[in-house]
Design a protein around this motif. Structure first.
Motif, PDB file in Angstrom:
ATOM      1  N   CYS A  80       0.857  -1.190   0.000  1.00 55.09           N
ATOM      2  CA  CYS A  80       0.000   0.000   0.000  1.00 55.09           C
ATOM      3  C   CYS A  80       0.890   1.236   0.000  1.00 55.09           C
ATOM      4  CB  CYS A  80      -0.922  -0.008   1.217  1.00 55.09           C
ATOM      5  SG  CYS A  80      -1.933   1.491   1.359  1.00 55.09           S
ATOM      6  N   TRP A  81       0.951   1.904  -1.136  1.00 54.20           N
ATOM      7  CA  TRP A  81       1.782   3.106  -1.280  1.00 54.20           C
ATOM      8  C   TRP A  81       0.917   4.342  -1.073  1.00 54.20           C
ATOM      9  CZ3 TRP A  81       7.068   3.277  -2.550  1.00 54.20           C
ATOM     10  CH2 TRP A  81       7.645   2.028  -2.771  1.00 54.20           C
ATOM     11  N   LEU A  82       1.365   5.212  -0.176  1.00 58.92           N
ATOM     12  CA  LEU A  82       0.695   6.495   0.042  1.00 58.92           C
ATOM     13  C   LEU A  82       1.573   7.577  -0.571  1.00 58.92           C
ATOM     14  CD1 LEU A  82      -0.467   6.062   3.753  1.00 58.92           C
ATOM     15  CD2 LEU A  82      -1.556   5.257   1.648  1.00 58.92           C
ATOM     16  N   LYS A  83       0.994   8.380  -1.456  1.00 54.64           N
ATOM     17  CA  LYS A  83       1.770   9.353  -2.219  1.00 54.64           C
ATOM     18  C   LYS A  83       1.127  10.738  -2.162  1.00 54.64           C
ATOM     19  CE  LYS A  83       3.330   5.864  -5.572  1.00 54.64           C
ATOM     20  NZ  LYS A  83       3.468   5.534  -7.019  1.00 54.64           N
ATOM     21  N   TYR A  84       1.929  11.702  -2.631  1.00 53.14           N
ATOM     22  CA  TYR A  84       1.414  13.078  -2.755  1.00 53.14           C
ATOM     23  C   TYR A  84       1.939  13.676  -4.047  1.00 53.14           C
ATOM     24  CZ  TYR A  84       0.898  18.095  -2.313  1.00 53.14           C
ATOM     25  OH  TYR A  84       0.582  19.397  -2.559  1.00 53.14           O
ATOM     26  N   ASP A  85       1.070  14.366  -4.746  1.00 55.90           N
ATOM     27  CA  ASP A  85       1.453  15.126  -5.922  1.00 55.90           C
ATOM     28  C   ASP A  85       0.448  16.261  -6.081  1.00 55.90           C
ATOM     29  OD1 ASP A  85       2.367  16.103  -8.340  1.00 55.90           O
ATOM     30  OD2 ASP A  85       2.844  14.105  -9.112  1.00 55.90           O
ATOM     31  N   LYS A  86       0.975  17.452  -6.281  1.00 56.65           N
ATOM     32  CA  LYS A  86       0.089  18.601  -6.432  1.00 56.65           C
ATOM     33  C   LYS A  86      -0.840  18.416  -7.628  1.00 56.65           C
ATOM     34  CE  LYS A  86       0.222  23.658  -6.540  1.00 56.65           C
ATOM     35  NZ  LYS A  86       1.103  24.861  -6.592  1.00 56.65           N
ATOM     36  N   LYS A  87      -0.301  17.863  -8.707  1.00 57.42           N
ATOM     37  CA  LYS A  87      -1.100  17.547  -9.892  1.00 57.42           C
ATOM     38  C   LYS A  87      -0.870  16.077 -10.233  1.00 57.42           C
ATOM     39  CE  LYS A  87      -0.916  22.236 -11.819  1.00 57.42           C
ATOM     40  NZ  LYS A  87      -0.520  23.050 -13.000  1.00 57.42           N
ATOM     41  N   PRO A  88      -1.669  15.174  -9.658  1.00 56.51           N
ATOM     42  CA  PRO A  88      -1.462  13.737  -9.877  1.00 56.51           C
ATOM     43  C   PRO A  88      -1.446  13.380 -11.362  1.00 56.51           C
ATOM     44  CG  PRO A  88      -3.071  14.111  -8.141  1.00 56.51           C
ATOM     45  CD  PRO A  88      -2.809  15.439  -8.754  1.00 56.51           C
ATOM     46  N   LYS A  89      -0.464  12.522 -11.700  1.00 52.58           N
ATOM     47  CA  LYS A  89      -0.310  12.089 -13.083  1.00 52.58           C
ATOM     48  C   LYS A  89      -0.257  10.568 -13.136  1.00 52.58           C
ATOM     49  CE  LYS A  89       2.366  16.228 -14.306  1.00 52.58           C
ATOM     50  NZ  LYS A  89       3.658  16.722 -14.830  1.00 52.58           N
ATOM     51  N   LEU A  90      -0.772  10.035 -14.230  1.00 47.45           N
ATOM     52  CA  LEU A  90      -0.768   8.588 -14.427  1.00 47.45           C
ATOM     53  C   LEU A  90       0.604   8.108 -14.863  1.00 47.45           C
ATOM     54  CD1 LEU A  90      -4.140   8.014 -16.318  1.00 47.45           C
ATOM     55  CD2 LEU A  90      -3.520   7.062 -14.087  1.00 47.45           C
ATOM     56  N   ASN A  91       1.034   7.011 -14.248  1.00 51.52           N
ATOM     57  CA  ASN A  91       2.208   6.302 -14.755  1.00 51.52           C
ATOM     58  C   ASN A  91       1.791   5.337 -15.868  1.00 51.52           C
ATOM     59  OD1 ASN A  91       4.137   7.521 -13.151  1.00 51.52           O
ATOM     60  ND2 ASN A  91       3.988   5.982 -11.528  1.00 51.52           N
ATOM     61  N   PHE A  92       0.819   4.483 -15.544  1.00 45.19           N
ATOM     62  CA  PHE A  92       0.334   3.493 -16.512  1.00 45.19           C
ATOM     63  C   PHE A  92      -1.163   3.294 -16.285  1.00 45.19           C
ATOM     64  CE2 PHE A  92       4.756   2.512 -15.528  1.00 45.19           C
ATOM     65  CZ  PHE A  92       5.320   2.543 -16.793  1.00 45.19           C
ATOM     66  N   LYS A  93      -1.861   2.983 -17.386  1.00 46.39           N
ATOM     67  CA  LYS A  93      -3.299   2.772 -17.320  1.00 46.39           C
ATOM     68  C   LYS A  93      -3.676   1.569 -18.183  1.00 46.39           C
ATOM     69  CE  LYS A  93      -7.632   3.966 -16.398  1.00 46.39           C
ATOM     70  NZ  LYS A  93      -8.194   3.869 -15.053  1.00 46.39           N
ATOM     71  N   ASP A  94      -4.461   0.671 -17.641  1.00 52.00           N
ATOM     72  CA  ASP A  94      -5.007  -0.508 -18.330  1.00 52.00           C
ATOM     73  C   ASP A  94      -3.914  -1.529 -18.683  1.00 52.00           C
ATOM     74  OD1 ASP A  94      -7.530   0.480 -18.054  1.00 52.00           O
ATOM     75  OD2 ASP A  94      -7.545   1.464 -20.009  1.00 52.00           O
ATOM     76  N   ARG A  95      -3.066  -1.235 -19.639  1.00 53.22           N
ATOM     77  CA  ARG A  95      -2.007  -2.190 -20.003  1.00 53.22           C
ATOM     78  C   ARG A  95      -0.766  -1.452 -20.480  1.00 53.22           C
ATOM     79  NH1 ARG A  95      -4.592  -5.105 -25.286  1.00 53.22           N
ATOM     80  NH2 ARG A  95      -5.818  -3.344 -26.063  1.00 53.22           N
ATOM     81  N   TYR A  96       0.348  -2.162 -20.395  1.00 48.93           N
ATOM     82  CA  TYR A  96       1.613  -1.600 -20.852  1.00 48.93           C
ATOM     83  C   TYR A  96       1.677  -1.718 -22.375  1.00 48.93           C
ATOM     84  CZ  TYR A  96       2.715  -2.134 -15.903  1.00 48.93           C
ATOM     85  OH  TYR A  96       2.685  -2.069 -14.546  1.00 48.93           O
ATOM     86  N   SER A  97       2.148  -0.670 -23.017  1.00 45.63           N
ATOM     87  CA  SER A  97       2.199  -0.660 -24.476  1.00 45.63           C
ATOM     88  C   SER A  97       3.221  -1.671 -24.988  1.00 45.63           C
ATOM     89  CB  SER A  97       2.551   0.743 -24.981  1.00 45.63           C
ATOM     90  OG  SER A  97       3.852   1.101 -24.549  1.00 45.63           O
ATOM     91  N   GLU A  98       3.059  -2.016 -26.263  1.00 45.49           N
ATOM     92  CA  GLU A  98       3.973  -2.995 -26.858  1.00 45.49           C
ATOM     93  C   GLU A  98       5.392  -2.456 -26.917  1.00 45.49           C
ATOM     94  OE1 GLU A  98       4.386  -5.642 -30.967  1.00 45.49           O
ATOM     95  OE2 GLU A  98       2.635  -4.347 -30.635  1.00 45.49           O
ATOM     96  N   SER A  99       5.524  -1.169 -27.225  1.00 43.25           N
ATOM     97  CA  SER A  99       6.866  -0.572 -27.277  1.00 43.25           C
ATOM     98  C   SER A  99       7.522  -0.580 -25.903  1.00 43.25           C
ATOM     99  CB  SER A  99       6.776   0.853 -27.816  1.00 43.25           C
ATOM    100  OG  SER A  99       5.940   1.649 -26.977  1.00 43.25           O
TER     101      SER A  99
END
Length: 326
Positions: free
Chosen positions: A286-305
């Motif tokens: 369980c990671w607790l984080k903070y970001d003023k403007k939260p951004k996605l690292n990855f969504k749904d699946r990792y791309s082929e590249s």
């Protein structure tokens, strides 16, 4: 005066009581003086005579005693005693572990991650450890230079330079463990794709535990970035619900000036979760984080590249995350 009369051979002998009493008292005094004399001789005279005969040493005996004292001093393990004293001082120094502020630890963590991101993705654990060790030595040199006024444009605050130099030197093992820095020998994430043809790719099963409330804003197969305010490597929760509650509770309990959790990231997979870092992420992290403007690292699946560049990455993003309002 009272008198008594005794008859002896037909003649009377007169004797007063006073004279009789005086005679008896004199006899008693003589007896007491005799007893005191004997006690005095037994308690004082004899021990005195014995002590005079006991402590009279001959010159040869005195010489032998002096030689034995010199031999005993010469046989003392001087070097061993010095070594024990040094070890005691070392243990005392080790007991005084430097406690760095949370913001200082966060800066060090960010720099370590930045250094590791610069390492080749195909690098092994030894190469990653070497990169961290080079960073540590550079940081110690920078901190010591700042203490002596020889370092400019440093990210370290002058008042924290001495503590950081010590923490990265003598207390490095404790600091690394506290920050969750652990590089496994080998991290292998394998995906077993045994789904029948035509079945939905994404796992839509219900998460274990209590149902997540709307304020958690849970997103399946999602990994958000941000600065960690609580490391998931050492912070496990039984369900995504408990992870979200931990984030909300952290935000409520944060002191003025401290970062408040507004992002939670949870690993529900029993086989662990993948992330492009040096750690092996396990179930219930369980990671607790903070970001003023939260951004996605990855969504749904990792791309082929991305998977071509990172062969260990699975097809589906295993994390579940949420951005909460604080």
């Amino acid at each position: 005066m009272a008198r008594g009369e005794w008859v002896y051979n037909g003649r009377g002998i007169w004797c007063s009581y006073k004279r009789t009493t005086l005679i008896v008292c004199l006899i008693n005094i003589v007896v007491v003086l005799y007893v005191i004399h004997n006690l005095y001789n037994s308690l004082y005279m004899y021990p005195y005579n014995d002590s005079q005969s006991t402590f009279r040493y001959t010159p040869d005996q005195i010489r032998k005693m002096e030689e034995s004292i010199q031999i005993r001093k010469a046989s003392e393990p001087v070097e061993l005693i010095k070594l024990v004293k040094q070890l005691k001082k070392g243990f005392l120094r080790e007991d005084k572990v430097v406690e760095l502020p949370q913001n200082s630890k966060q800066k060090l963590i960010t720099e370590i991650l930045a250094r590791l991101r610069g390492v080749d993705a195909r690098a092994n654990a030894t190469q990653k450890l070497e990169a961290v060790e080079r960073w540590r030595k550079e940081k110690i040199k920078e901190a010591k230079g700042l203490v002596h006024g020889k370092t400019l444009n440093s990210t370290i605050l002058p008042e924290e330079a001495s503590d950081i130099a010590r923490a990265l030197s003598s207390d490095w093992a404790d600091l690394a463990e506290e920050m969750g820095l652990w590089i496994p020998v080998e991290v292998i994430n394998k995906e077993h794709d045994d789904k029948p043809d035509g079945e939905e790719e994404f796992d839509s099963r219900i998460l274990p535990g209590r149902q997540l409330p709307p304020e958690c804003h849970a997103e399946l197969h999602t990994d958000y970035g941000g600065g960690a305010v609580r490391w998931g490597l050492t912070h496990h929760k039984a369900s995504a619900y408990e992870c979200c509650m931990a984030c909300l509770d952290h935000a409520k309990r944060a002191k003025p000036g401290e970062l408040k959790c507004n992002i939670w990231v949870y690993c529900p997979s029993e086989t662990g979760c993948y992330s492009p870092d040096i750690y092996e992420h396990k179930n219930q992290e369980c990671w607790l984080k903070y970001d003023k403007k939260p951004k996605l690292n990855f969504k749904d699946r990792y791309s082929e590249s991305y998977r071509n560049a990172h062969p260990n990455a699975p097809l589906i993003v295993p994390w579940v995350s949420g951005v909460v309002s604080v």
